[in-house]
Design a protein around this motif. Structure first.
Motif, PDB file in Angstrom:
ATOM      1  N   THR A 122     -15.023  -0.006   4.644  1.00 30.23           N
ATOM      2  CA  THR A 122     -15.183  -1.452   4.826  1.00 30.23           C
ATOM      3  C   THR A 122     -16.520  -1.686   5.518  1.00 30.23           C
ATOM      4  O   THR A 122     -16.776  -1.016   6.506  1.00 30.23           O
ATOM      5  CB  THR A 122     -14.030  -1.993   5.710  1.00 30.23           C
ATOM      6  OG1 THR A 122     -12.811  -1.485   5.206  1.00 30.23           O
ATOM      7  CG2 THR A 122     -14.005  -3.496   5.735  1.00 30.23           C
ATOM      8  N   GLU A 140     -15.120  -2.778  -2.176  1.00 35.97           N
ATOM      9  CA  GLU A 140     -14.782  -3.546  -3.387  1.00 35.97           C
ATOM     10  C   GLU A 140     -15.826  -3.432  -4.486  1.00 35.97           C
ATOM     11  O   GLU A 140     -15.590  -3.880  -5.611  1.00 35.97           O
ATOM     12  CB  GLU A 140     -14.556  -5.030  -3.051  1.00 35.97           C
ATOM     13  CG  GLU A 140     -13.370  -5.317  -2.135  1.00 35.97           C
ATOM     14  CD  GLU A 140     -13.713  -5.199  -0.661  1.00 35.97           C
ATOM     15  OE1 GLU A 140     -14.874  -4.852  -0.349  1.00 35.97           O
ATOM     16  OE2 GLU A 140     -12.833  -5.434   0.188  1.00 35.97           O
ATOM     17  N   PRO A 142      -4.495  -6.192  15.304  1.00 38.23           N
ATOM     18  CA  PRO A 142      -3.882  -5.651  14.101  1.00 38.23           C
ATOM     19  C   PRO A 142      -2.929  -4.531  14.487  1.00 38.23           C
ATOM     20  O   PRO A 142      -3.124  -3.876  15.509  1.00 38.23           O
ATOM     21  CB  PRO A 142      -5.062  -5.104  13.297  1.00 38.23           C
ATOM     22  CG  PRO A 142      -6.173  -4.926  14.279  1.00 38.23           C
ATOM     23  CD  PRO A 142      -5.937  -5.934  15.353  1.00 38.23           C
ATOM     24  N   ALA A 143      -1.883  -4.312  13.705  1.00 39.60           N
ATOM     25  CA  ALA A 143      -0.888  -3.286  14.029  1.00 39.60           C
ATOM     26  C   ALA A 143      -0.492  -2.554  12.758  1.00 39.60           C
ATOM     27  O   ALA A 143      -0.661  -3.075  11.657  1.00 39.60           O
ATOM     28  CB  ALA A 143       0.344  -3.940  14.646  1.00 39.60           C
ATOM     29  N   CYS A 176      -6.160   3.758   8.982  1.00 39.30           N
ATOM     30  CA  CYS A 176      -5.137   2.847   9.515  1.00 39.30           C
ATOM     31  C   CYS A 176      -4.518   3.439  10.778  1.00 39.30           C
ATOM     32  O   CYS A 176      -4.222   2.738  11.738  1.00 39.30           O
ATOM     33  CB  CYS A 176      -3.993   2.668   8.528  1.00 39.30           C
ATOM     34  SG  CYS A 176      -4.368   1.718   7.074  1.00 39.30           S
ATOM     35  N   LEU A 215      -4.747   2.829  14.548  1.00 37.98           N
ATOM     36  CA  LEU A 215      -3.932   1.815  15.227  1.00 37.98           C
ATOM     37  C   LEU A 215      -2.786   2.452  16.002  1.00 37.98           C
ATOM     38  O   LEU A 215      -2.123   1.803  16.798  1.00 37.98           O
ATOM     39  CB  LEU A 215      -3.380   0.811  14.210  1.00 37.98           C
ATOM     40  CG  LEU A 215      -4.412  -0.035  13.465  1.00 37.98           C
ATOM     41  CD1 LEU A 215      -3.754  -0.808  12.340  1.00 37.98           C
ATOM     42  CD2 LEU A 215      -5.106  -0.978  14.420  1.00 37.98           C
ATOM     43  N   ALA A 239      -5.552   4.082   2.514  1.00 39.50           N
ATOM     44  CA  ALA A 239      -4.933   2.755   2.683  1.00 39.50           C
ATOM     45  C   ALA A 239      -5.849   1.728   3.330  1.00 39.50           C
ATOM     46  O   ALA A 239      -5.942   0.585   2.900  1.00 39.50           O
ATOM     47  CB  ALA A 239      -3.652   2.890   3.495  1.00 39.50           C
ATOM     48  N   MET A 240      -6.562   2.141   4.364  1.00 35.41           N
ATOM     49  CA  MET A 240      -7.254   1.173   5.202  1.00 35.41           C
ATOM     50  C   MET A 240      -8.286   0.343   4.444  1.00 35.41           C
ATOM     51  O   MET A 240      -8.494  -0.832   4.706  1.00 35.41           O
ATOM     52  CB  MET A 240      -7.945   1.905   6.340  1.00 35.41           C
ATOM     53  CG  MET A 240      -8.655   0.985   7.288  1.00 35.41           C
ATOM     54  SD  MET A 240      -9.355   1.969   8.601  1.00 35.41           S
ATOM     55  CE  MET A 240     -10.398   0.769   9.349  1.00 35.41           C
ATOM     56  N   HIS A 279      -6.599   0.928  -0.588  1.00 34.86           N
ATOM     57  CA  HIS A 279      -5.804   1.736  -1.511  1.00 34.86           C
ATOM     58  C   HIS A 279      -6.583   2.393  -2.642  1.00 34.86           C
ATOM     59  O   HIS A 279      -6.258   2.231  -3.823  1.00 34.86           O
ATOM     60  CB  HIS A 279      -4.621   0.912  -2.047  1.00 34.86           C
ATOM     61  CG  HIS A 279      -3.729   0.445  -0.938  1.00 34.86           C
ATOM     62  ND1 HIS A 279      -3.958  -0.710  -0.243  1.00 34.86           N
ATOM     63  CD2 HIS A 279      -2.653   1.021  -0.357  1.00 34.86           C
ATOM     64  CE1 HIS A 279      -3.049  -0.824   0.708  1.00 34.86           C
ATOM     65  NE2 HIS A 279      -2.250   0.208   0.666  1.00 34.86           N
ATOM     66  N   ILE A 297       2.652  -0.408   1.664  1.00 40.22           N
ATOM     67  CA  ILE A 297       2.050  -1.443   0.800  1.00 40.22           C
ATOM     68  C   ILE A 297       1.984  -0.943  -0.643  1.00 40.22           C
ATOM     69  O   ILE A 297       2.359  -1.655  -1.577  1.00 40.22           O
ATOM     70  CB  ILE A 297       0.648  -1.852   1.307  1.00 40.22           C
ATOM     71  CG1 ILE A 297       0.766  -2.509   2.677  1.00 40.22           C
ATOM     72  CG2 ILE A 297      -0.012  -2.821   0.320  1.00 40.22           C
ATOM     73  CD1 ILE A 297      -0.556  -2.922   3.279  1.00 40.22           C
ATOM     74  N   PRO A 305       6.637  -4.293  13.838  1.00 35.78           N
ATOM     75  CA  PRO A 305       6.520  -5.757  13.820  1.00 35.78           C
ATOM     76  C   PRO A 305       7.782  -6.453  13.315  1.00 35.78           C
ATOM     77  O   PRO A 305       7.948  -7.650  13.521  1.00 35.78           O
ATOM     78  CB  PRO A 305       5.361  -6.029  12.860  1.00 35.78           C
ATOM     79  CG  PRO A 305       4.631  -4.745  12.708  1.00 35.78           C
ATOM     80  CD  PRO A 305       5.613  -3.649  12.982  1.00 35.78           C
TER      81      PRO A 305
END
Lengths: 200, 600
Positions: B31, B35, B357-358, B388, B391, B461-462, B465, B532, B563
């Motif tokens: 990130t 994309e 974020p969690a 991820c 976290l 995942a983070m 995917h 997810i 959560p």
């Protein structure tokens, strides 16, 4: 493209929690803006921050520069969650409009006892002192329309009256972007959200 | 007739690559860059090769191979990825290319999802290669065909550096044509170019230096730099990349008479800078991250003996860290020219709960961390990695995060330093394939007595995917070999390797106990797909509920940190919400058997 009529310019901030559909809400408005010939810039939260964290989307209609709304620059704040309405208030104009979903989402910091969730009525009272507040439970409204998942679209309906984009174009955009089999529910949610704000 | 479409910056960048006739695209997810490859991979009418590589160095080298075969290639990564790819990249600048080669390296000012804020323009300077710095998603798209041509003209790789707000900004984009004609691949055996023996490298360094001025001259004429001189202006503003649009908007709003230079390429256009400096008394330089332009402007002013006041990051007018915006520009203007602009902060008489974020409800990493903590205890040391699972800091099992792949080597270093407490590190599947493998090999080879936990959630995942060598399909969904993490670890010599289901607390805790007692490098692979991707694949588990009659209000399940579990203070009872994904771990934690599956 740089000559834009004054009334066609609008800065909208969408706030909420990762997973609530803030990006889809902003995409509906963005796509409709392009169809209606308005330049549009938007910025959104991606990556790790979206996993249940606080998210904020900037949408600038009628702008051909950057996507970030200046502080005290937003005309309207669309909050998908009540506490998130307060977190980004710095961006809202004095006397600006806040449309807020009153259904709280309790963060893990609260469930684990590290922090307290403020009273929703108190949030609304504080906001009402300086801004025009339109508050309702959009989760319940979406349920009435057929699915709680349509909450974000109900909120787009709620803000639609403030946007310089015809309602019909927005609805076409909803139809184009939501999953095929949920079109009817989402259009209903949009209409119900719009009516809620018109009536208040 | 022009076509306008509403798109994400990274989608616009992918479109720009298509309009530039890309033939090979590689990358490693990160990130805000991911994309670009995702978008190119999703196109049905692909006539280019595309891959997710195992890391940025490999991705860079595959793209170099393609460019040396004479076709147009792109490699994408985030800023820290270039550190991994720096080894080939620095020498590539000497060797150069035949086909156009663009390294897209996305910067992340403010660390929205990164471990540092490094400025890729510094790498461009360091390697002596040009850098393109777009100010809007539209410009980003338009720059790419130009960048390919530029790369081919000078036979040099170029850096294209979007920032988070370009990559993840959205805009109406005017589309251009996608060419149908492309170069045929042909590897020309230029041994003095492709074999960087000292004898060949020395003249290539001289060559690289010799093309700096011609490249700068060509870039100065490009549409990406522009100077607007206002006849009566006594001061000027220089804005670089995305910061230039913030400055421009603020100047328009204030109606200030200032000359304005927008910079979108490096090496910087010295001619335009000089032209501006000759007409004003002072300039304010607005750029994100490092004072790259500012340093150049100061050198130019000094060489030309121009007594212009130059203000920017040095002197504290513009912050050197974090993301810039219109407010930052107004503050800088205020400080520089004593204008009376009202402050834009307000205080709200409400205490807000932080919303970090969690890990998702039902995420298997939480279960793994819970069991790890149970077995290794508070006293153990927990190095971790990037993904991820970082976290998991909320679970008390993430105590270091340096860079991708480092968890295992940090654990080894702690052990060899003489740390006596048990050491259990964690790393994701994709990160293990990225650079964790080298570290495991090293740990085994040098006899580190540590436990390595591979959090195998069957995906990257983070970042959204993306597939990796462990999942059995490529970027385009094509079936491929599914590399076995367990066999790989065994082949590298790890003495104890077990694969367990983290949702089964008894099973994983037994595995951790055995690993803890094992003398040497032990590996526990906690395998359970990301919730997810499972949901997207249509897999539904039965959710769980709390029986209020049986709940004693001990909060053990709440402390687990899922959560989906809340506590009803009024009734002193735990509650499971609609977020429940049915992993069933909380039911195993409850001592009173108060949590059970919802009856169908």
């Amino acid at each position: 493209m740089s000559q834009i009529e004054g009334e066609k310019k609008l800065d909208l901030l969408i706030t909420g929690v990762g997973g609530q559909g803030a990006i889809l809400a902003s995409d509906i408005i963005g796509k409709a803006a392009v169809v209606s010939g308005l330049p549009i810039r938007a910025a959104e939260t991606h990556g790790m921050a979206q996993r249940g964290g606080s998210v904020v989307n900037h949408i600038r209609l009628g702008t051909d520069l950057g996507s970030m709304i200046p502080k005290k620059g937003a005309d309207v704040l669309l909050a998908l969650e009540p506490m998130e309405a307060v977190r980004y208030l710095d961006f809202l104009k004095d006397g600006g409009v806040i449309i807020v979903n009153t259904q709280p989402i309790i963060p893990v910091t609260v469930t684990s006892g590290l922090a307290k969730y403020p009273d929703v009525q108190e949030i609304l009272d504080v906001l009402s002192e300086k801004y025009i507040v339109k508050a309702f439970n959009a989760d319940e409204l979406a349920s009435e329309a057929g699915s709680r998942l349509a909450m974000n679209v109900a909120m787009v309906g709620a803000v639609s009256g403030y946007l310089p984009i015809p309602k019909e174009i927005l609805i076409e955009s909803v139809k184009a972007l939501v999953p095929q089999k949920t079109i009817e529910i989402n259009v209903r949610a949009f209409e119900m959200g719009r009516r809620k704000v018109e009536e208040s | 007739m022009t076509t306008r479409e509403y798109m994400l910056g990274n989608v616009a960048i992918a479109r720009g690559l298509l309009e530039g006739g890309v033939q090979v695209a590689t990358g490693y997810p990160g990130t805000p860059s991911s994309e670009i490859i995702d978008t190119l991979a999703a196109r049905k009418d692909r006539d280019y090769y595309i891959e997710w590589s195992v890391n940025e160095k490999v991705a860079m080298e595959v793209a170099v191979g393609a460019a040396w075969a004479g076709v147009r290639a792109v490699v994408t990564m985030k800023h820290v990825g270039l550190n991994v790819a720096a080894d080939p990249f620095m020498t590539l600048a000497y060797a150069g290319t035949k086909g156009g080669l663009i390294a897209i390296v996305a910067d992340d000012p403010s660390c929205h999802s990164s471990q540092n804020e490094q400025d890729t323009r510094r790498y461009a300077q360091f390697a002596l290669v040009p850098c393109f710095d777009p100010s809007t998603p539209q410009e980003a798209k338009d720059m790419l065909p130009y960048a390919f041509e530029f790369s081919e003209k000078f036979e040099i790789p170029v850096i294209f550096r979007p920032t988070t707000r370009i990559s993840h900004g959205k805009s109406d984009i005017e589309l251009g044509e996608i060419p149908t004609e492309k170069s045929a691949p042909h590897f020309e055996k230029l041994l003095d170019r492709w074999v960087m023996l000292p004898k060949n490298a020395r003249p290539r360094h001289t060559h690289l230096l010799s093309i700096q001025q011609p490249m700068e001259d060509a870039l100065a004429e490009s549409p990406w730099n522009s100077l607007e001189l206002k006849p009566d202006a006594t001061f000027g503003v220089i804005g670089a990349g995305i910061a230039s649009v913030y400055a421009k908007e603020a100047l328009q709003e204030l109606g200030l008479e200032a000359s304005f230079l927008k910079i979108g390429t490096y090496p910087v256009p010295k001619k335009l800078i000089l032209e501006l400096l000759e007409t004003v008394n002072a300039v304010l330089i607005f750029e994100e991250l490092e004072p790259v332009v500012e340093e150049q402007v100061k050198m130019i002013a000094q060489e030309a003996s121009l007594p212009v006041l130059i203000m920017g990051k040095t002197g504290g007018f513009v912050p050197r860290e974090g993301e810039l915006d219109i407010s930052a520009f107004l503050e800088a203007l205020n400080k520089a020219f004593d204008l009376d602009i009202e402050p834009q902060k307000r205080s709200i008489p409400l205490e807000l709960a932080p919303r970090p974020p969690a890990l998702c409800a039902g995420c298997s990493h939480r279960a793994t961390f819970y069991s790890m903590r149970k077995v290794f205890g508070k006293d153990a040391v927990y190095p971790s990695d990037i993904g991820c699972y970082t976290l998991g800091i909320q679970s008390g099992t993430v105590e270091t995060t340096l860079c991708m792949g480092s968890s295992i080597s940090i654990a080894s270093g702690l052990y060899h330093a003489g740390e006596k407490r048990p050491i259990c590190c964690s790393i994701g599947d994709s990160t293990f394939f990225h650079t964790g493998m080298n570290s495991l090999l090293n740990a085994v080879f040098n006899k580190a007595n540590i436990t390595v936990t591979i959090l195998d959630n069957r995906i990257t995942a983070m970042t959204g995917h993306q597939p990796n060598p462990g999942v059995g399909f490529t970027v385009t969904g094509e079936k491929t070999v599914e590399v076995s993490l367990a066999n790989l670890c065994r082949a590298m010599g790890a003495g104890s390797v077990v694969v367990v289901d983290p949702y089964n607390l008894e099973e994983i805790q037994e595995a951790f106990k055995a690993a803890k007692d094992f003398e040497g490098t032990s590996v526990v692979i906690a395998k359970q797909p990301c919730v997810i991707s499972e949901k997207r694949a249509g897999i539904r588990r039965v959710p769980y509920i709390v029986d209020p009659e049986k709940c004693e209000g001990c909060k053990q399940c709440v402390k687990f940190g899922c959560p989906a579990i809340e506590f009803d203070e009024e009734n002193k009872c735990a509650v499971i919400t609609a977020l429940c994904s049915g992993c069933g771990v909380c039911a195993q934690i409850c001592k009173f058997e108060a949590i059970r599956e919802v009856k169908r």
